[in-house]
Design a protein around this motif. Structure first.
Motif, mmCIF file in Angstrom:
data_model
loop_
_atom_site.group_PDB
_atom_site.id
_atom_site.type_symbol
_atom_site.label_atom_id
_atom_site.label_comp_id
_atom_site.label_asym_id
_atom_site.label_seq_id
_atom_site.Cartn_x
_atom_site.Cartn_y
_atom_site.Cartn_z
ATOM 1 N N PHE A 99 2.101 1.839 -3.639
ATOM 2 C CA PHE A 99 0.775 2.183 -4.482
ATOM 3 C C PHE A 99 0.719 3.750 -4.214
ATOM 4 C CE2 PHE A 99 -1.072 -2.074 -4.986
ATOM 5 C CZ PHE A 99 -0.439 -2.459 -6.025
ATOM 6 N N TYR B 156 -3.374 2.878 -11.615
ATOM 7 C CA TYR B 156 -4.626 1.957 -11.844
ATOM 8 C C TYR B 156 -3.961 0.444 -11.458
ATOM 9 C CZ TYR B 156 -6.650 5.531 -14.497
ATOM 10 O OH TYR B 156 -7.373 6.874 -15.019
ATOM 11 N N ILE B 157 -4.742 -0.135 -10.606
ATOM 12 C CA ILE B 157 -4.585 -1.642 -10.448
ATOM 13 C C ILE B 157 -5.716 -2.345 -10.478
ATOM 14 C CG2 ILE B 157 -2.981 -0.805 -8.553
ATOM 15 C CD1 ILE B 157 -4.749 -1.693 -6.282
ATOM 16 N N VAL C 71 -8.633 -4.786 -9.423
ATOM 17 C CA VAL C 71 -9.382 -4.935 -8.120
ATOM 18 C C VAL C 71 -10.696 -5.609 -8.231
ATOM 19 C CG1 VAL C 71 -8.490 -2.859 -6.801
ATOM 20 C CG2 VAL C 71 -10.765 -2.890 -8.613
ATOM 21 N N GLN D 5 -8.805 2.999 -10.628
ATOM 22 C CA GLN D 5 -7.674 3.869 -10.089
ATOM 23 C C GLN D 5 -7.413 3.723 -8.720
ATOM 24 O OE1 GLN D 5 -8.545 8.101 -10.749
ATOM 25 N NE2 GLN D 5 -6.616 8.579 -9.993
ATOM 26 N N TRP D 6 -6.463 3.668 -8.490
ATOM 27 C CA TRP D 6 -5.782 3.136 -7.019
ATOM 28 C C TRP D 6 -6.279 4.298 -5.761
ATOM 29 C CZ3 TRP D 6 -3.081 5.616 -2.958
ATOM 30 C CH2 TRP D 6 -2.663 4.778 -2.026
ATOM 31 N N ARG D 7 -7.151 3.931 -4.992
ATOM 32 C CA ARG D 7 -7.069 4.919 -3.758
ATOM 33 C C ARG D 7 -6.819 4.187 -2.369
ATOM 34 N NH1 ARG D 7 -11.228 5.596 -6.949
ATOM 35 N NH2 ARG D 7 -11.431 7.829 -7.938
ATOM 36 N N MET E 77 -5.236 -5.003 -3.927
ATOM 37 C CA MET E 77 -4.993 -5.664 -5.313
ATOM 38 C C MET E 77 -5.782 -7.082 -5.682
ATOM 39 S SD MET E 77 -1.541 -5.995 -7.714
ATOM 40 C CE MET E 77 -0.906 -7.567 -7.135
ATOM 41 N N ASP F 266 0.808 -1.121 -0.136
ATOM 42 C CA ASP F 266 -0.137 0.076 0.213
ATOM 43 C C ASP F 266 0.792 1.218 0.113
ATOM 44 O OD1 ASP F 266 -2.405 -1.045 -0.097
ATOM 45 O OD2 ASP F 266 -2.953 -1.088 2.007
ATOM 46 N N ALA G 2 -7.495 0.315 -1.315
ATOM 47 C CA ALA G 2 -7.731 -0.525 -2.330
ATOM 48 C C ALA G 2 -6.845 -1.588 -2.281
ATOM 49 C CB ALA G 2 -7.662 0.279 -3.639
ATOM 50 N N ALA H 115 1.157 6.667 -6.652
ATOM 51 C CA ALA H 115 0.007 7.426 -7.156
ATOM 52 C C ALA H 115 -0.081 8.983 -6.562
ATOM 53 C CB ALA H 115 -1.111 6.843 -6.164
#
Ligand SMILES: Cc1cc2nc3c(=O)[nH]c(=O)nc-3n(C[C@H](O)[C@H](O)[C@H](O)COP(=O)(O)OP(=O)(O)OC[C@H]3O[C@@H](n4cnc5c(N)ncnc54)[C@H](O)[C@@H]3O)c2cc1C
Ligand code: SF4
Ligand code: SF4
Ligand code: FES
Lengths: 347, 278
Positions: A13, A23-24, A26, A36-38, A43, A10, A41, A17
């Motif tokens: 990422f 983008y990963i 999910v 889009q990674w938040r 993987m 995390d 999120a 980011a």
């Protein structure tokens, strides 16, 4: 080689980011999807995304331009903004190859600038496949899931991800986050990655489609396969739904349409499918009258016409999406097995 | 000049003249808003015209490249875009991009040859460009024969130009025909393929260029083969549905060729190498 332990993924990422849109894959109700990674999120562990990664460069619909009209006058408005850099994490070897396939079409002269801009701004983290599926046959097309291409190549083990930048674009991005993932100097990187490669290669050999070969296909085979009797039985139940073309990472056909929103006119592009009867319909006639001709076009293009124009490269990457998504269980593997066998059997 | 760096983004064209040629074909003269020719082209090449909000359509540039002032398009009314174009008035702006496709080899294979042009209906549109090119560089070509047929006298495209200019040229021989007898017509009556056979051209040092509806092409080709023509001395243009014009959208793909890029001009022996899907 760099290493990030999974418990710090995390953090990694978040650092990427912080530099560009990331983008990963999910898990969603519709299977794994790139999002889009938040923060928070997770993987996906799925082997691959339901939709291919081509969407990033060749989206399902996009606005090409807008028009303003006043009386007899027209104004053309290029609505594109400067594309932002973005990164896609977890692209599999097959999908990475699909970018090569699309590049040859979209970047050949005159280049498609919409696609080109996105390609220039995208950074690809590829991810080796530790558990290839029974529907996988990338090896048929010379793709090695143990050695994917990409800007940064990643290997996942039980407790860490090892990464190696392969391009300048990849190296720059990795350097910018080196406070989070440092060079794994003198670490276990090399041996861990080699062990992974070993595992993948062993699994690949045991896949049910491991022996599928492209030997009988290629750019000079139009006459050999065009009138093959097998097309009839192969295409007989095809619904012409186009699902196979939409999930396919290498299918590239598109339509251009205008839309008058009342306050302005938009010209957009959207995916199209050679499986649709409207695709070639003209006022003067219809060159592909039945589903047989349309079905044949899709596979002849992938196995014969595309290689004829692209140094023998096939326009299939063996991702297996069409194998799992076609409502009638028809797919390119059945086509490859049955063509040229002199029969109408479609086993 | 349409920006080839942005191949899908068109330029603005202004319609400065509209001619009613037949009941369903109009010829449009197009220039840029500042009155110039939008881009250079070669005989047989096409352009994508569009009416924003309605759509785009591919059309042969019917004017000769030797005309450096404007471009002309002869357009048959048959659907949304073409109907809208037919309803336009002079001064209307449209969009234009191009040129697209491979031209006729007017300076190579055609040089020094006797030319036989055979057209049916709106098929004269792409040939008019070549014919006027050959007339412009008259000494580069031998005898010119033009066989042109339509349903009726009223359906003959460019009739005034044919009668007043082509037919009076030295060593240009125009052979017109219409499908059925019609009052006020004392020319030939009958279908193009039969007329070609009746006229009976010799094959010596000659190139034949055919353009028209598929059925006319099919029978004319058979007739010319009977007269002894080789496929290597006959050319035509293909018409397939098109969207991008630059070999990417997949729409006009036949075998390993894209008609928008590798065509629309083909020699008949080249067509034999393509699967029969056009
Ligand atoms: C290389 C090339 C050169 C051409 N040159 C000429 C020309 O000089 N003069 C001329 O009148 N026409 C020409 N055409 C045909 C012209 O492009 C179509 O008639 C036109 O695009 C139809 O548009 P529409 O919107 O009016 O028809 P639509 O409303 O879109 O459709 C009406 C009918 O036309 C069919 N159609 C749609 N697009 C095309 C297309 N691109 N080609 C053929 N049929 C289509 C539809 O399937 C439908 O059956 C040419 C086509 C090509 C491919
Ligand atoms: S092959 Fe299958 S997925 Fe593709 S169009 Fe036919 S029915 Fe649909
Ligand atoms: S044809 Fe099927 S297996 Fe091949 S790339 Fe397309 S979706 Fe994947
Ligand atoms: S019109 Fe798009 S490929 Fe020819």
């Amino acid at each position: 080689m760099r290493k990030i332990t999974l418990d710090r993924l995390d953090e990694f990422f978040a650092a990427v980011a912080g530099k560009l849109k990331l983008y990963i894959p999910v898990d969603t109700a519709g299977g794994a999807q790139f999002q889009q990674w938040r923060a928070g999120a997770k993987m996906s562990d799925a082997l691959n995304t339901t939709r291919s990664a081509k969407d990033f460069f060749f989206p399902q619909t996009e606005n090409l331009m807008e028009f303003k009209t006043e009386g007899k006058k027209i104004e053309i408005i290029d609505v594109r903004r400067e594309n932002e850099d973005f990164a896609i994490f977890g692209v599999r070897a097959c999908d990475v190859r699909s970018f090569d396939v699309l590049d040859r079409a979209f970047l050949s002269e005159p280049a498609d600038t919409y696609y080109q801009n996105r390609r220039e701004h995208g950074v690809i983290f590829s991810l080796a496949c530790s558990k290839p599926a029974e529907t996988c046959f990338c090896g048929t097309f010379g793709i090695d899931p143990a050695n994917p291409k990409g800007d940064i190549v990643c290997y996942k083990t039980d407790d860490a991800i090892y990464m190696e930048a392969k391009t300048e674009k990849g190296a720059n991005l990795m350097d910018s986050v080196s406070d989070i993932v440092a060079e794994d100097e003198g670490g276990d990187g090399e041996s861990a990655v080699n062990a992974q490669k070993e595992i993948i290669s062993e699994r690949m050999k045991k896949l049910p489609l491991a022996s599928l070969s492209t030997d009988k296909f290629g750019g000079d085979k139009t006459a050999k396969f065009f009138d093959d009797p097998a097309w009839k039985s192969l295409s007989e139940s095809c619904l012409g739904c186009g699902t196979c073309t939409f999930v396919c990472p290498t299918c590239q056909c598109y339509d251009i349409k205008d839309f008058n929103a009342g306050n302005g006119i938009k010209r957009f592009r959207c995916w199209d499918s050679c499986m649709y009867s409207e695709f070639t319909k003209m006022s003067a006639g219809q060159p592909r009258l039945t589903q047989l001709e349309r079905f044949r076009q899709r596979f002849m293009h992938k196995l014969v016409y595309y290689p004829a124009n692209n140094d023998g490269m096939f326009s299939c990457v063996g991702c297996g999406r069409c194998l799992s998504k076609c409502p009638i269980q028809m797919n390119i593997v059945k086509v490859m097995k049955n063509l040229g066998e002199g029969g109408e059997n479609n086993g | 000049m349409a920006d080839m760096k942005e191949p899908l983004i068109p330029a603005i064209g202004e319609v400065v003249d509209i001619r009613m040629d037949t009941p369903d074909i109009k010829t449009f003269r197009v220039v840029t808003p500042d009155g110039k020719k939008a881009f250079d082209h070669r005989p047989g090449q096409c352009a994508m015209l569009s009416v924003p909000g309605v759509g785009e359509g591919m059309f042969s540039i019917t004017s000769s490249p030797t005309n450096t002032e404007y471009m002309e398009f002869s357009i048959k009314k048959c659907g949304c875009v073409t109907e809208w174009l037919h309803s336009m008035e002079v001064g209307q702006q449209i969009t234009i991009r191009g040129p697209y496709g491979n031209p006729f080899p007017v300076d190579d294979e055609f040089a020094g040859k006797n030319m036989l042009f055979i057209a049916g209906g709106v098929g004269l549109a792409p040939l008019r460009s070549v014919i006027n090119y050959c007339r412009h560089y008259r000494d580069r070509y031998g005898r010119i024969d033009i066989v042109y047929g339509s349903r009726s006298k009223d359906d003959l495209l460019d009739y005034q130009e044919i009668i007043n200019e082509w037919a009076v040229d030295e060593d240009v021989h125009v052979h017109l025909t219409i499908d059925r007898e019609q009052e006020g017509w004392d020319g030939h009556v009958g279908f193009v393929p039969n007329y070609v056979k009746e006229l009976g051209f010799d094959t010596e040092n000659r190139i034949a260029v055919l353009c028209g509806p598929p059925i006319m092409i099919k029978f004319t080709l058979a007739g010319l083969c009977e007269l002894g023509f080789e496929k290597t001395q006959m050319y035509t243009t293909l018409e397939l549905r098109m969207k991008c014009g630059i070999g990417k959208c997949g729409r006009c793909n036949v075998g390993s060729k894209y008609v928008c890029k590798d065509g629309p001009v083909f020699r008949f022996d080249q067509l034999d190498e393509l699967p029969d899907e056009y």
